[in-house]
Design a protein around this motif. Structure first.
Motif, short mmCIF file in Angstrom:
data_model
loop_
_atom_site.label_atom_id
_atom_site.label_comp_id
_atom_site.label_asym_id
_atom_site.label_seq_id
_atom_site.Cartn_x
_atom_site.Cartn_y
_atom_site.Cartn_z
N ARG A 14 0.84 -1.19 0.00
CA ARG A 14 0.00 0.00 0.00
C ARG A 14 0.88 1.25 0.00
N THR A 15 0.38 2.33 -0.59
CA THR A 15 1.13 3.57 -0.70
C THR A 15 0.36 4.71 -0.03
N ARG A 16 1.11 5.68 0.46
CA ARG A 16 0.52 6.92 0.99
C ARG A 16 1.52 8.04 0.76
#
Length: 496
Positions: A333-335
């Protein structure tokens, strides 16, 4: 996967497990699958006899090969935590960080003990150094001994506890991390297993066909899949012969290894993967033109591996600013923070930094954006250069400098007399490239760089550092200052 490997090695014990290259490049068997399993059992019994129990820390300074892998498998079986003593991390860092988890035992080969002892001055020229190992804990020698080496850790027989299938700390790895102060990254067993399964899913190793690579996260998935692993030759000339003779189904080489290999004009085959340092579209294109079926750039951090991947064709087709490193791999997951920093999370991420609380997200230290589900890097946040009123992130613009004929290029800041910074592009030509022709090819690229247009262009080898030979921006800034007649940056590196 380590649990599976211990069982898998006992199947077909006479088949080759670890290969090296003879002078002709012809594959030579260093260990069969059965020999590797026997060695792991023997080291497990030896470590148990030495008094190590589950949860203890084992310092390991052994070059990649059957013995190093056997020690790691033995540690896994006993439930030990392995601290990898990388000579490129620096002795002060290793000593300070390991004070938080002092090893119950340090195992080292003769070469590592030389780096920590009589060969320290020579190794220092290559930016390799280890603390005096006896200051970290009791020391035992793995493999052949030289005069002055610690007593040998000899494989033994006998029953040992079996902690396979259990979770807990697996490995401690030292890294420059997201700050200028190196950190100790702690991976748990479950996270390490997830990371290696992600590698297996990306590389898809087939049984009985060789894989070329020397890193632990390449060795384990390949061997668990039934594929023998060939350790890359250090000499580019021998590496080219090795690739030609071996014809591996898949190869993992760092960008510096790839550039050195391509300088020998080899004929490649199979799939190539490269990471641990920036991988340009031009480099992947050269790999494809040399005959590889596929060429992949892998975005991985010590804290989370692998995170994303991109194939040569997709990377070449990208025309936006920055460095396309591809779509996040399954589960990642990316943020993106308001200041542009990229955070990642996933099943293969590290649990924590040694001495710190567990973290939910890994701060990559990279400036990035997510474009259509794909990660595009804009450079390291700490590498920002301030020129005039402009904040310039080199990683946004460096990919454009990799025109045909360029091996490696970086942008660095050099202090000016007025307190501002001057922007210098340090460009390393490919062997045999004509600098005048290269300058003409770069002119339109430089002209189109807008606010990041360099004040000067310097043709010179780009300094590298660390075990993966990443560009050394501090050294490159000092080189740029000398080449342009300006004073070297304070502290040897760019401001920002």
């Amino acid at each position: 996967m380590l649990d599976e490997l211990a069982t898998a090695l006992r199947r077909h014990p006479d088949r080759p497990a670890v290969l090296t290259a003879a002078r002709s490049g012809r594959p030579r068997v260093r260990a069969t699958r059965g020999e590797l399993a026997d060695l792991a059992d023997g080291y497990a019994a030896a470590l148990h006899h030495h008094g190590l129990t589950a949860g203890d820390t084992l310092g390991v300074a052994v070059r990649p090969g059957p013995r190093a892998l056997s020690v790691l498998l033995a540690a896994h079986r006993l439930g030990l935590r392995v601290a990898v003593l990388d000579p490129s991390a620096g002795p002060e860092v290793l000593t300070a960080r390991l004070a938080l988890a002092r090893p119950a035992l340090v195992v080292a080969d003769a070469a590592a003990q030389a780096v920590a002892g009589w060969a320290r001055p020579l190794a220092g020229r290559a930016r390799l150094a280890l603390p005096r190992l006896a200051e970290l804990g009791p020391v035992r020698t793995v493999g052949g001994r030289l005069p002055g080496c610690a007593p040998a850790l000899r494989p033994r027989s006998g029953p040992v506890p079996d902690h396979t299938g259990q979770d807990g700390d697996a490995v401690v790895i030292f890294t420059s991390g997201t700050t200028s102060s190196p950190r100790a990254v702690v991976h748990r067993r479950a996270g390490l297993d997830a990371g290696m399964r992600a590698v297996a899913g990306l590389v898809r190793p087939r049984p009985d066909e060789p894989v070329l690579g020397g890193m632990f996260f390449v060795l384990v998935p390949a061997l668990a899949s039934g594929a023998p692993v060939a350790l890359p030759a250090r000499s580019p000339r021998l590496l080219a012969r090795q690739v030609a003779r071996l014809r591996p189904q898949a190869s993992y080489l760092t960008p510096p290894q790839l550039r050195a290999l391509l300088a020998r004009r080899p004929r490649l085959s199979g799939r190539f993967y490269s990471g641990s340092a920036p991988v340009s579209a031009a480099l992947l294109d050269r790999v494809r033109r040399a005959g590889a079926e596929q060429a992949w750039g892998v975005y991985a951090l010590t804290e989370l591996f692998p995170a994303a991947a991109v194939e040569a064709g997709e990377k070449a087709a990208f025309t936006g600013e920055g460095d396309l490193v591809g779509a996040p791999l399954p589960g990642v997951r990316t943020r993106v923070e308001p200041d542009g920093r990229l955070l990642l999370a996933g099943p293969g991420q590290a649990h924590r930094y040694l001495g710190e609380a567990p973290h939910d997200w890994v701060d990559t230290g990279d400036i990035a954006r997510v474009d259509g589900g794909r990660v595009v890097l804009g450079g390291r946040s700490k590498d920002m250069i301030l020129r005039g009123a402009e904040n310039i992130y080199p990683g946004l613009y460096e990919p454009a400098l990799h025109v045909p004929g360029v091996n490696l290029a970086v942008l660095v800041g050099v202090p000016a007399e007025d307190g501002d910074e001057r922007l210098v592009a340090v460009v390393e030509p490919e062997p045999g490239a004509d600098p005048r022709r290269l300058r003409r090819a770069l002119d339109p690229v430089v002209a189109g760089m807008g606010a990041a247009r360099p004040d000067s262009l310097v043709f010179a080898p780009v300094p590298t550092t660390g075990r993966s030979r990443k560009p050394d921006r501090a050294a490159a800034a000092t080189l740029a200052a000398a080449a342009t007649g300006r004073r070297a940056p304070a502290g040897g590196g760019p401001r920002g």
